[in-house]
Enzyme design. Structure first.
Site, mmCIF file in Angstrom:
data_model
loop_
_atom_site.group_PDB
_atom_site.id
_atom_site.type_symbol
_atom_site.label_atom_id
_atom_site.label_comp_id
_atom_site.label_asym_id
_atom_site.label_seq_id
_atom_site.Cartn_x
_atom_site.Cartn_y
_atom_site.Cartn_z
ATOM 1 N N LEU A 122 0.864 -1.179 0.000
ATOM 2 C CA LEU A 122 0.000 0.000 0.000
ATOM 3 C C LEU A 122 0.897 1.224 0.000
ATOM 4 O O LEU A 122 1.984 1.208 0.575
ATOM 5 C CB LEU A 122 -0.892 0.044 1.244
ATOM 6 C CG LEU A 122 -2.031 -0.965 1.373
ATOM 7 C CD1 LEU A 122 -2.799 -0.709 2.668
ATOM 8 C CD2 LEU A 122 -2.963 -0.931 0.188
ATOM 9 N N ASP A 123 0.429 2.302 -0.635
ATOM 10 C CA ASP A 123 1.171 3.560 -0.581
ATOM 11 C C ASP A 123 1.296 4.010 0.870
ATOM 12 O O ASP A 123 0.429 3.727 1.708
ATOM 13 C CB ASP A 123 0.456 4.642 -1.387
ATOM 14 C CG ASP A 123 0.373 4.310 -2.865
ATOM 15 O OD1 ASP A 123 1.243 3.569 -3.353
ATOM 16 O OD2 ASP A 123 -0.564 4.793 -3.528
ATOM 17 N N THR A 124 2.343 4.762 1.157
ATOM 18 C CA THR A 124 2.576 5.236 2.524
ATOM 19 C C THR A 124 1.367 5.982 3.076
ATOM 20 O O THR A 124 0.982 5.803 4.234
ATOM 21 C CB THR A 124 3.822 6.137 2.565
ATOM 22 O OG1 THR A 124 4.967 5.362 2.192
ATOM 23 C CG2 THR A 124 4.041 6.719 3.959
ATOM 24 N N ARG A 225 -5.888 6.196 -7.187
ATOM 25 C CA ARG A 225 -5.596 7.633 -7.115
ATOM 26 C C ARG A 225 -5.580 8.259 -8.513
ATOM 27 O O ARG A 225 -6.169 9.321 -8.740
ATOM 28 C CB ARG A 225 -4.261 7.848 -6.407
ATOM 29 C CG ARG A 225 -4.254 7.364 -4.973
ATOM 30 C CD ARG A 225 -2.852 7.236 -4.404
ATOM 31 N NE ARG A 225 -2.164 8.524 -4.354
ATOM 32 C CZ ARG A 225 -0.888 8.659 -4.029
ATOM 33 N NH1 ARG A 225 -0.145 7.583 -3.738
ATOM 34 N NH2 ARG A 225 -0.343 9.852 -3.985
#
Length: 297
Positions: A122-124, A225
């Site tokens: 997962l993205d930060t 996103r």
């Protein structure tokens, strides 16, 4: 969202009561939460100097990570083969040094035979469910499930802008610029453009914002996103693809995006018996409830 029913022998200041109940918050976070309209006393914003008494209800719309002990790992499920954990926004899944989800997992595994390794990322700035394998065999089985798209992932997000139509499937191709660390949605395939597909459904709207349930059909870098930004509805808090003026106005440091639900198919392998046919779901993040109630617009 955390709900606290006040039980006090005499009236006491709101900040003092919260500090006694939740000492890990700290006064700095309490003041920040108040500025960002994330503390409600009996349904209304009140100064921290307000006195509370038995029977009052305090609601805190704050990230779960604010209530954690440092370096803790939030387990959703675990056995000898598989760990499923809830990653807070702002924590990288892996990093060459310093704090990360993988570093916390390795610390939690000390003294056991588990050797946790990431099955996906997962993205930060994204919160939610992350799957780790604790053995070589489990890693092979789980990564194969993901590669064959048999592990279904659903997300919740808040967008700045309302999708039209309210539900649909977004397609196209995702082109990755590795040097700049960004992607974009393009209409045709190319050397760096791979097909992407994202299904979404609007659950609630509030002013300029929409709460969406999103299902990943493909799983590319920054897919949700980029896809939502491509239709003029970027995710709130997204500094890379979003509206930074709105992010600052609404005090969102990280994207309002959560890996919310994970479906496992029926599986025959004994190593995955504990997760076979199971659905794991997190509570809705605090910002989802605020959009549903019209408190965030």
């Amino acid at each position: 969202m955390k709900r606290i029913c006040v039980d006090s022998s005499s009236p006491v200041r709101l900040d003092k009561y919260l500090m006694n109940q939740l000492p890990q918050l700290g006064l700095g976070r309490l003041n920040k939460a108040l500025r960002e309209n994330k503390i409600k006393l009996n349904g209304k914003k009140q100064p921290l100097s307000t006195r509370v008494q038995t029977g009052d209800e305090i609601c805190l719309y704050i990230p779960d990570s604010w209530l954690e002990e440092p370096d803790s790992l939030r387990f959703v499920y675990r056995d000898e083969q598989v760990w499923l954990v809830n990653k807070p926004a702002g924590l990288p899944v892996d990093a060459p040094e310093g704090d990360s989800l993988l570093a916390r997992a390795r610390k939690a595994a000390e003294g056991t035979s588990a050797q946790p390794r990431l099955c996906h990322r997962l993205d930060t700035g994204t919160s939610g469910l992350v799957l780790l394998a604790c053995t070589d065999r489990a890693e092979t089985l789980l990564t194969d499930l993901i590669r064959r798209r048999e592990l279904q992932k659903e997300y919740l997000c808040v967008t700045f802008g309302r999708p039209d139509p309210a539900a649909g499937v977004l397609g196209g191709y995702l082109s990755k610029d590795a040097q700049r660390g960004v992607v974009r949605i393009v209409p045709r395939p190319g050397p760096t453009a791979k097909p992407v597909e994202t299904r979404y459904k609007t659950l609630a709207v509030s002013g300029r914002l929409a709460l969406l349930q999103v299902q990943l059909i493909t799983g590319r870098t920054h897919q949700i996103r980029a896809h939502m930004a491509s239709i003029g509805c970027p995710i709130l808090g997204d500094s890379k693809y979003g509206n930074n003026a709105a992010n600052r106005e609404l005090h969102f440091r990280y994207q309002a995006l959560c890996a919310w639900r994970l479906y496992f198919p029926k599986l025959s392998q004994p190593e995955l018996a504990g997760v076979s046919g199971q659905t794991f779901e997190l509570p809705m993040p605090w910002y989802c409830g605020q959009v549903q109630r019209g408190e965030l617009q």
